[in-house]
Design a protein around this motif. Structure first.
Motif, mmCIF file in Angstrom:
data_model
loop_
_atom_site.group_PDB
_atom_site.id
_atom_site.type_symbol
_atom_site.label_atom_id
_atom_site.label_comp_id
_atom_site.label_asym_id
_atom_site.label_seq_id
_atom_site.Cartn_x
_atom_site.Cartn_y
_atom_site.Cartn_z
ATOM 1 N N ALA A 149 -14.215 -26.452 -51.682
ATOM 2 C CA ALA A 149 -13.454 -25.863 -51.429
ATOM 3 C C ALA A 149 -14.042 -24.409 -51.452
ATOM 4 O O ALA A 149 -14.660 -24.340 -51.974
ATOM 5 N N ARG A 150 -13.013 -23.677 -51.095
ATOM 6 C CA ARG A 150 -13.190 -22.272 -51.084
ATOM 7 C C ARG A 150 -13.448 -21.932 -52.461
ATOM 8 O O ARG A 150 -14.524 -20.904 -52.497
ATOM 9 N N ASP A 151 -12.733 -22.223 -52.956
ATOM 10 C CA ASP A 151 -12.383 -21.904 -55.128
ATOM 11 C C ASP A 151 -14.633 -22.274 -55.395
ATOM 12 O O ASP A 151 -14.782 -21.570 -56.381
ATOM 13 N N GLU A 152 -14.683 -23.674 -55.000
ATOM 14 C CA GLU A 152 -15.931 -23.957 -55.647
ATOM 15 C C GLU A 152 -17.087 -23.214 -55.095
ATOM 16 O O GLU A 152 -17.765 -23.449 -55.822
ATOM 17 N N ILE A 153 -17.284 -22.994 -53.791
ATOM 18 C CA ILE A 153 -17.799 -21.442 -52.908
ATOM 19 C C ILE A 153 -18.154 -20.923 -54.116
ATOM 20 O O ILE A 153 -19.047 -20.116 -54.147
ATOM 21 N N ALA A 154 -17.041 -19.514 -54.141
ATOM 22 C CA ALA A 154 -16.850 -18.735 -54.810
ATOM 23 C C ALA A 154 -17.401 -18.466 -56.248
ATOM 24 O O ALA A 154 -18.285 -18.076 -56.532
ATOM 25 N N ALA A 155 -17.022 -19.693 -57.000
ATOM 26 C CA ALA A 155 -17.743 -20.120 -59.203
ATOM 27 C C ALA A 155 -19.272 -20.191 -58.145
ATOM 28 O O ALA A 155 -20.145 -19.581 -59.090
ATOM 29 N N LEU A 156 -19.674 -21.016 -57.208
ATOM 30 C CA LEU A 156 -20.894 -21.381 -57.528
ATOM 31 C C LEU A 156 -21.793 -19.634 -56.797
ATOM 32 O O LEU A 156 -22.276 -19.079 -57.093
ATOM 33 N N ALA A 157 -20.892 -18.715 -55.618
ATOM 34 C CA ALA A 157 -21.602 -17.762 -55.344
ATOM 35 C C ALA A 157 -21.866 -16.301 -57.161
ATOM 36 O O ALA A 157 -22.549 -15.712 -56.764
ATOM 37 N N ALA A 158 -21.125 -17.250 -57.880
ATOM 38 C CA ALA A 158 -20.835 -15.833 -59.230
ATOM 39 C C ALA A 158 -22.078 -15.885 -59.922
ATOM 40 O O ALA A 158 -22.414 -15.789 -60.482
ATOM 41 N N VAL A 159 -21.931 -17.957 -60.185
ATOM 42 C CA VAL A 159 -23.584 -17.802 -61.087
ATOM 43 C C VAL A 159 -24.365 -17.649 -59.825
ATOM 44 O O VAL A 159 -25.853 -16.819 -60.710
ATOM 45 N N LEU A 181 -10.649 -27.990 -44.356
ATOM 46 C CA LEU A 181 -10.320 -26.918 -45.485
ATOM 47 C C LEU A 181 -8.867 -25.713 -44.492
ATOM 48 O O LEU A 181 -7.899 -25.120 -45.169
ATOM 49 N N GLY A 182 -8.771 -25.924 -43.309
ATOM 50 C CA GLY A 182 -7.498 -25.059 -42.615
ATOM 51 C C GLY A 182 -7.469 -23.581 -42.887
ATOM 52 O O GLY A 182 -6.868 -22.908 -42.967
ATOM 53 N N CYS A 183 -9.437 -22.934 -42.921
ATOM 54 C CA CYS A 183 -9.264 -21.353 -43.292
ATOM 55 C C CYS A 183 -9.999 -20.611 -41.867
ATOM 56 O O CYS A 183 -9.937 -21.781 -40.847
ATOM 57 N N THR A 184 -10.229 -19.981 -41.856
ATOM 58 C CA THR A 184 -11.237 -18.854 -40.662
ATOM 59 C C THR A 184 -12.729 -18.978 -41.403
ATOM 60 O O THR A 184 -13.262 -19.231 -42.715
ATOM 61 N N PRO A 185 -13.679 -18.467 -41.011
ATOM 62 C CA PRO A 185 -14.693 -18.944 -40.965
ATOM 63 C C PRO A 185 -14.851 -17.318 -41.727
ATOM 64 O O PRO A 185 -16.244 -17.877 -42.608
ATOM 65 N N ALA A 186 -14.532 -17.080 -42.011
ATOM 66 C CA ALA A 186 -14.579 -15.893 -42.806
ATOM 67 C C ALA A 186 -14.228 -16.314 -44.510
ATOM 68 O O ALA A 186 -14.679 -15.798 -45.160
ATOM 69 N N GLU A 187 -13.007 -16.794 -44.472
ATOM 70 C CA GLU A 187 -12.851 -17.330 -46.175
ATOM 71 C C GLU A 187 -13.601 -18.152 -46.078
ATOM 72 O O GLU A 187 -14.000 -18.852 -47.477
ATOM 73 N N MET A 188 -13.928 -19.038 -45.581
ATOM 74 C CA MET A 188 -15.221 -20.179 -45.887
ATOM 75 C C MET A 188 -16.385 -19.651 -46.806
ATOM 76 O O MET A 188 -17.362 -21.063 -46.811
ATOM 77 N N THR A 189 -17.046 -18.152 -45.647
ATOM 78 C CA THR A 189 -18.928 -18.010 -46.223
ATOM 79 C C THR A 189 -18.896 -16.347 -46.617
ATOM 80 O O THR A 189 -18.292 -16.313 -47.940
ATOM 81 N N TRP A 190 -18.774 -15.155 -46.069
ATOM 82 C CA TRP A 190 -18.828 -14.269 -47.099
ATOM 83 C C TRP A 190 -17.623 -13.710 -48.145
ATOM 84 O O TRP A 190 -18.170 -12.599 -49.051
ATOM 85 N N LYS A 191 -16.432 -14.486 -47.699
ATOM 86 C CA LYS A 191 -15.515 -13.637 -48.227
ATOM 87 C C LYS A 191 -15.307 -14.402 -49.985
ATOM 88 O O LYS A 191 -15.115 -14.305 -50.614
ATOM 89 N N GLN A 192 -15.971 -15.321 -50.003
ATOM 90 C CA GLN A 192 -16.734 -16.179 -51.425
ATOM 91 C C GLN A 192 -17.611 -16.037 -51.584
ATOM 92 O O GLN A 192 -18.800 -16.608 -52.681
ATOM 93 N N GLY A 193 -18.770 -15.223 -50.806
ATOM 94 C CA GLY A 193 -20.195 -15.069 -51.161
ATOM 95 C C GLY A 193 -21.214 -15.704 -50.925
ATOM 96 O O GLY A 193 -22.200 -15.267 -51.590
ATOM 97 N N VAL A 194 -20.663 -15.976 -49.505
ATOM 98 C CA VAL A 194 -22.026 -16.664 -48.944
ATOM 99 C C VAL A 194 -22.683 -15.494 -48.313
ATOM 100 O O VAL A 194 -22.094 -14.516 -47.822
ATOM 101 N N ASP A 195 -24.241 -15.143 -48.542
ATOM 102 C CA ASP A 195 -25.462 -14.527 -47.288
ATOM 103 C C ASP A 195 -26.295 -14.950 -46.716
ATOM 104 O O ASP A 195 -25.824 -13.902 -45.838
ATOM 105 N N ILE A 196 -26.291 -16.381 -46.391
ATOM 106 C CA ILE A 196 -26.395 -16.541 -44.984
ATOM 107 C C ILE A 196 -26.228 -17.717 -44.687
ATOM 108 O O ILE A 196 -26.636 -18.584 -45.389
#
Length: 358
Positions: A149-159, A181-196
């Motif tokens: 989920a998006r919040d799981e990605i964001a939490a790992l990105a914070a670590v 998830l029904g979200c946008t590509p941005a919402e599932m990646t860089w907006k949650q802290g994905v770098d690559i």
């Protein structure tokens, strides 16, 4: 009926049509063509910001090169112990990282969680004798068909930020997770802290086309050179780009993934109704992992259904496979006919009936 993988089917009609159109005439080589330019601009549109994009032919190349840009030879990349990057790439990431290591951590349903990652990182000695952690890699969807989920990605990105690490997403089934998830590509990646991101397309309709999408500019600085050294700067690069142009046109990529996910949902619902069948993990993308009687597994194979057995390493606590049971993987694709799903369920139902009559 082939449920062994979503790699077993060919390319979709729009992708092949785009490929044939690009095949005509002469164009600039090595990615200097107009189609490649358009596709790279399309990635920026899809992700709602400027991104650096490197087109490659395989997921292994995408993962290995992406990680090589984030992890120096003296560094560590942390991932799940069943992640494709550590379990199925024949050491390619370590090879292209020139000696850096992959460290696999446990997690239910092939997902990493914050406490597990934090505990490992905090336990590492802070010494020159210890390779420092430089990246975390997560699979979306995971090897057990589950989705972060998006919040799981964001939490790992914070670590990752806390420990000075990059966050890599292995998106071999990126769009299956996205539509789930029904979200946008941005919402599932860089907006949650994905770098690559390793952006997969081959499993969902392309012939052989993947991309490395970079959200943190400094990670892109050497990727042209790394790609060339890896044999991934293709002379007829327009033929990779053309596949992606056909893939993105009219949201074809999203429609393909929705179909694959829907077929997986129908398959899971049908199997769950049968006595002696339960799901190892929730069905969140296009993979189904049922625990079934061995007699049913044998009946399916006898009927010509192709599928894979699976590891028990990431089962939920308290779940176990009995001696007369089997954990199997069934994968649906953008080309899976609904009739095949129905036929598989009927074969399984017949196996249950025969076993009850014995």
């Amino acid at each position: 009926m082939n449920f062994a993988s979503d790699n077993v089917v060919g390319a979709s009609a729009p992708v092949m049509q785009a490929l044939m159109q690009a095949n005509a005439g002469a164009m600039a080589a090595y990615g200097a063509d107009e189609i490649t330019r358009r596709v790279k601009a399309r990635f920026s549109e899809i992700f709602e910001r400027d991104v650096a994009v490197f087109l490659v032919t395989t997921g292994t190349a995408a993962n290995a090169l992406a990680l090589s840009s984030a992890v120096p030879p003296w560094g560590l990349c942390v991932c799940h112990r069943e992640a494709h990057v550590i379990d199925d790439e024949c050491g390619a990431p370590e090879f292209f990282m020139h000696g850096a290591k992959l460290i696999g951590l446990p997690g239910i349903a092939a997902k990493l969680d914050v406490p597990t990652v934090k505990s490992y990182l905090q336990g590492l000695p802070k010494s020159v004798k210890q390779m420092p952690p430089k990246a975390l890699s997560i699979s979306q969807a995971t090897e057990c068909g589950t989705v972060y989920a998006r919040d799981e990605i964001a939490a790992l990105a914070a670590v990752c930020r806390e420990h000075g690490m990059a966050l890599h997403m292995d998106g071999a089934r990126f769009v299956n997770a996205l539509v789930s998830l029904g979200c946008t590509p941005a919402e599932m990646t860089w907006k949650q802290g994905v770098d690559i991101l390793s952006f997969g397309a081959t499993k969902n309709g392309c012939l052989m086309a993947e991309a490395i999408v970079v959200f943190r500019p400094e990670l892109a600085e050497a990727l042209d050179y790394r790609s060339k050294r890896a044999g991934q700067i293709i002379s007829k690069g327009r033929l990779i780009a053309a596949q992606l142009e056909g893939y993105f046109a009219d949201d074809h990529w999203l429609a393909n993934a929705r179909h694959a996910n829907r077929m997986a949902g129908l398959l899971a619902e049908g199997l769950k109704q049968l006595p002696g069948v339960r799901l190892a993990w929730p069905v969140e993308a296009n993979e189904v992992f049922p625990i079934i009687p061995k007699a049913m597994s044998e009946a399916l194979r006898t009927a010509g259904v192709l599928f894979m057995g699976w590891t028990e390493a990431s089962l939920p606590e308290g779940e176990a496979i009995a001696p007369d049971e089997a954990l199997v993987r069934l994968v649906t694709s953008f080309m899976t006919p609904e009739e095949d799903v129905g036929r598989l369920i009927e074969i399984a139902r017949g196996a249950v009936a025969r076993q009850a009559a014995e």
